[in-house]
Design an enzyme around this catalytic site. Structure first.
Site, short mmCIF file in Angstrom:
data_model
loop_
_atom_site.label_atom_id
_atom_site.label_comp_id
_atom_site.label_asym_id
_atom_site.label_seq_id
_atom_site.Cartn_x
_atom_site.Cartn_y
_atom_site.Cartn_z
CB ALA A 125 0.43 7.03 -0.52
N GLY A 126 1.50 7.58 2.91
CA GLY A 126 1.78 6.85 4.15
C GLY A 126 0.49 6.72 4.94
CG ASP A 128 -10.73 -5.11 11.35
OD1 ASP A 128 -10.58 -4.54 12.45
OD2 ASP A 128 -11.44 -6.12 11.19
CD GLN A 171 8.53 -0.75 48.48
OE1 GLN A 171 8.32 0.46 48.38
NE2 GLN A 171 8.16 -1.45 49.52
CD GLU A 220 -0.99 -3.59 9.65
OE1 GLU A 220 -2.03 -3.19 9.11
OE2 GLU A 220 -0.23 -4.42 9.11
CD GLN A 273 15.92 2.78 32.97
OE1 GLN A 273 15.95 3.00 31.76
NE2 GLN A 273 16.66 3.44 33.82
CB ILE A 274 14.54 -4.20 34.43
CG1 ILE A 274 13.35 -3.44 35.06
CG2 ILE A 274 14.88 -5.45 35.25
CD1 ILE A 274 12.04 -4.20 35.03
CG HIS A 275 17.64 -6.82 31.00
ND1 HIS A 275 16.27 -6.80 30.88
CD2 HIS A 275 17.99 -8.13 31.08
CE1 HIS A 275 15.80 -8.03 30.88
NE2 HIS A 275 16.83 -8.87 31.00
CG LEU A 278 -1.91 1.11 1.41
CD1 LEU A 278 -2.81 1.26 0.19
CD2 LEU A 278 -2.77 0.89 2.66
C1 FAD Z 1 9.13 -1.90 9.48
C2 FAD Z 1 8.02 -1.40 8.64
C3 FAD Z 1 7.28 -2.28 7.89
C4 FAD Z 1 6.27 -1.83 7.05
N1 FAD Z 1 5.57 -2.73 6.28
C5 FAD Z 1 4.67 -2.28 5.38
C6 FAD Z 1 4.00 -3.18 4.48
O1 FAD Z 1 4.18 -4.40 4.55
N2 FAD Z 1 3.16 -2.67 3.55
C7 FAD Z 1 2.91 -1.33 3.45
O2 FAD Z 1 2.14 -0.93 2.59
N3 FAD Z 1 3.52 -0.45 4.29
C8 FAD Z 1 4.39 -0.89 5.24
N4 FAD Z 1 5.01 0.00 6.09
C9 FAD Z 1 4.74 1.43 5.98
C10 FAD Z 1 3.83 1.92 7.10
O3 FAD Z 1 2.53 1.50 6.90
C11 FAD Z 1 3.91 3.44 7.13
O4 FAD Z 1 5.17 3.74 7.65
C12 FAD Z 1 2.81 4.05 7.98
O5 FAD Z 1 1.56 3.94 7.35
C13 FAD Z 1 3.08 5.52 8.25
O6 FAD Z 1 3.32 6.20 7.06
P1 FAD Z 1 4.65 7.06 6.90
O7 FAD Z 1 5.81 6.26 7.33
O8 FAD Z 1 4.65 7.59 5.51
O9 FAD Z 1 4.51 8.23 7.92
P2 FAD Z 1 3.63 9.56 7.76
O10 FAD Z 1 2.27 9.23 7.33
O11 FAD Z 1 4.40 10.55 7.00
O12 FAD Z 1 3.56 10.00 9.29
C14 FAD Z 1 4.67 10.57 9.99
C15 FAD Z 1 4.21 10.95 11.37
O13 FAD Z 1 3.13 11.87 11.29
C16 FAD Z 1 2.00 11.36 11.95
N5 FAD Z 1 0.78 11.72 11.20
C17 FAD Z 1 0.46 11.39 9.92
N6 FAD Z 1 -0.75 11.87 9.61
C18 FAD Z 1 -1.21 12.51 10.70
C19 FAD Z 1 -2.42 13.20 11.00
N7 FAD Z 1 -3.41 13.30 10.11
N8 FAD Z 1 -2.54 13.74 12.24
C20 FAD Z 1 -1.55 13.62 13.15
N9 FAD Z 1 -0.40 12.97 12.94
C21 FAD Z 1 -0.23 12.42 11.72
C22 FAD Z 1 2.18 9.86 12.00
O14 FAD Z 1 1.51 9.29 13.09
C23 FAD Z 1 3.67 9.75 12.17
O15 FAD Z 1 4.00 9.90 13.53
C24 FAD Z 1 5.99 -0.45 6.98
C25 FAD Z 1 6.72 0.44 7.76
C26 FAD Z 1 7.72 -0.01 8.59
C27 FAD Z 1 8.49 0.98 9.42
#
Ligand code: FAD
Lengths: 379, 88
Positions: free
Chosen positions: A118-119, A224, A263, A348, A321-323, A113
């Protein structure tokens, strides 16, 4: 002790203790899950769990695997998402070709995706598919961070078509498909992550999942499932952090007493033990709602993912921290858990995306607000 | 019968979005409160409440736009022929 296995996972627990935990740091160092392990998971029938058992059992299994190795659990996550999509939305020809091998784990699936632009907002995907002369589709695009992308036989790919975003199942071996391994990630380093390029890749008509333009709905559905798996895997991280911390605290003396007798250390252990129970309960709740077909499962899964991933980060931080210095050293499990836990807060649907979804749900349920259209974030 | 279907659907939407004015032909997707999670909730709700499986060819946004459209969808899928497609 509160790390007792969730019910129905006795086989998995033994497997994780003997086959997974002793090797997990080596997998992390080598940045690869070996073939023998993928084969053992297939022998146990675990690749197909998303369609062969209940979702409560699915979460219990993914918790156990996550207790041992988040990289393997991540492979199970994306595979389950692809399998679920084929099962739920695949046309007959696609189901006939892929349902059995994906269920058996003789073929592995991955989830494509995310792109550079497109994140969290996955509706911004730029990959595109156009009708091919003579039928089928031609796919172009560049997907990033594809967990399992180095190894998978099929990719669940989201791309723009004439009617919006659509979902396709694409064979990794098709002409026009190439992949480049991604090395040196912070966490889940052994999850065979890759960048995947599609350059005029030709797909048969049956590669389309659901109807054209249904991609956002399919992404929501598979995310989901992915969230459920990550919530459970994060619960496993808490269990591993607790197990390691308790063992260490019961064996090391400082200041005239065992660490576990101080503690302040007991407080850290208490938080882990309680978070483990809470995270497990939330996963079980989300799973039971899924098993009942109840739409409330979607929000329950967001809540479980949000809680379990943030609690896993807390637990892994406290385990280091504990280690003390030992936990900071290369090849120590606490070091790995700490790095893997951070990934769970990003994939996700990041913690911020979950906060938006959960808060909007609460606000609208009180008649107090209207959600805009945040999207769920990828894997 | 279809009145009852419409009422059940309306009640579900209203339970999630209390206080909204919802007549049966209002386009829910233009009211600005629908995200993709809610769209998926609608699908799951219809499938569970009315014991159906919505097939791919019926998964078009237009079928979920209004209470009337959803009632019509349920009506179609409940006829024996369509129901067997849905469960395939
Ligand atoms: C180890 C790993 C494995 C992955 N595997 C897959 C995979 O198998 N398939 C796949 O498609 N993708 C995969 N991803 C990608 C992952 O889904 C994205 O990294 C994730 O969706 C976040 O997108 P981004 O990294 O572009 O961050 P961004 O969307 O640029 O976000 C950066 C920061 O801004 C925050 N943010 C973004 N939008 C908002 C908003 N509207 N309001 C407030 N805060 C916001 C986010 O929470 C984050 O903290 C993987 C990523 C990693 C690190």
């Amino acid at each position: 002790m509160s790390t007792a296995a969730p019910p129905g996972t006795a086989g998995a627990r033994a497997f994780v203790d003997t086959e997974l935990i002793p090797h997990a740091d080596a997998f992390d160092r080598d940045e690869a899950i070996p073939e023998w392990l993928l084969g053992s998971v297939a022998e146990h029938g675990w690749w197909g769990a998303v369609r062969t058992g209940s979702m409560v059992e699915f979460a219990a299994l993914h918790e156990e695997i996550g207790r041992g190795c988040s990289s393997l659990r991540s492979l199970l996550t994306v595979h389950s998402m692809a399998l679920y999509a084929v099962d739920r939305w695949g046309a007959d020809a696609l189901r006939e070709r892929w349902l059995e091998p994906l269920t058996a784990g003789t073929a592995l699936g991955a989830f494509c995706l995310t792109e550079s632009a497109a994140g969290s907002d996955f509706t911004a995907v730029e990959a595109s598919a156009r009708p091919a002369p003579g039928g089928g589709w031609l796919l172009d695009g560049h997907k990033k961070w594809v967990t399992g992308g180095e190894r998978a036989e099929v990719f669940l790919v989201f791309a723009r078509t004439g009617r919006g975003v659509s979902a396709f199942l694409v064979e990794a071996g098709a002409p026009g498909v190439s992949r480049t391994p991604v090395r040196g990630l912070l966490g889940t380093r052994a999850a065979l992550t890759a960048e995947v390029r599609f350059e005029g890749a030709r797909l048969p008509a049956a590669a389309l999942l659901g109807a054209e333009g249904m991609g956002t709905a399919i992404a929501t559905g598979v995310l989901d499932i992915g969230r459920h798996s990550v919530a459970a895997g994060s619960t496993g991280i808490i269990a591993a952090a607790l197990e390691g911390s308790v063992r260490h605290a019961a064996g090391r003396r400082q200041g005239g007493a065992l660490l576990g007798e101080h503690q302040l250390i007991q407080r850290l252990i208490t938080r882990m033990a309680v978070d483990l129970r809470a995270a497990r309960a939330l996963c079980r709740d989300a799973g039971a709602l899924k098993d009942a077909g109840d739409p409330a499962t979607l929000m329950a899964t967001c809540a479980a993912k949000y809680f379990a991933s943030t609690a896993a980060m807390r637990a892994a931080t406290d385990a280091v921290q504990i280690h003390g210095a030992v936990g900071c050293s290369d090849g120590h499990p606490a070091n790995r858990l700490f790095r893997d836990a951070k990934i769970m807060e990003i994939i996700e649907g990041s913690s911020q995306i979950q906060e938006i979804l959960i808060a909007q749900h609460a606000l609208t349920a009180a008649g107090a607000g209207r959600p805009r259209t945040p999207e769920g974030g990828a894997s | 019968m279809s009145d009852q279907t419409g009422r059940t659907i309306r009640d579900f939407v209203l339970s999630r979005f209390p206080g909204v004015e919802l007549d049966d032909d209002v386009d829910i997707f233009t009211l600005g409160f629908v995200n993709s999670l809610f769209a998926m909730e609608l699908v799951m709700f219809l499938e569970k409440e009315f014991g159906l499986r919505i097939p791919n060819e019926e998964m078009s946004l237009d079928n979920f736009r209004t209470v009337s459209a959803m009632s019509a969808l349920v009506g179609r899928l409940r006829t024996p022929d369509a129901a067997s497609v849905g469960e395939a």
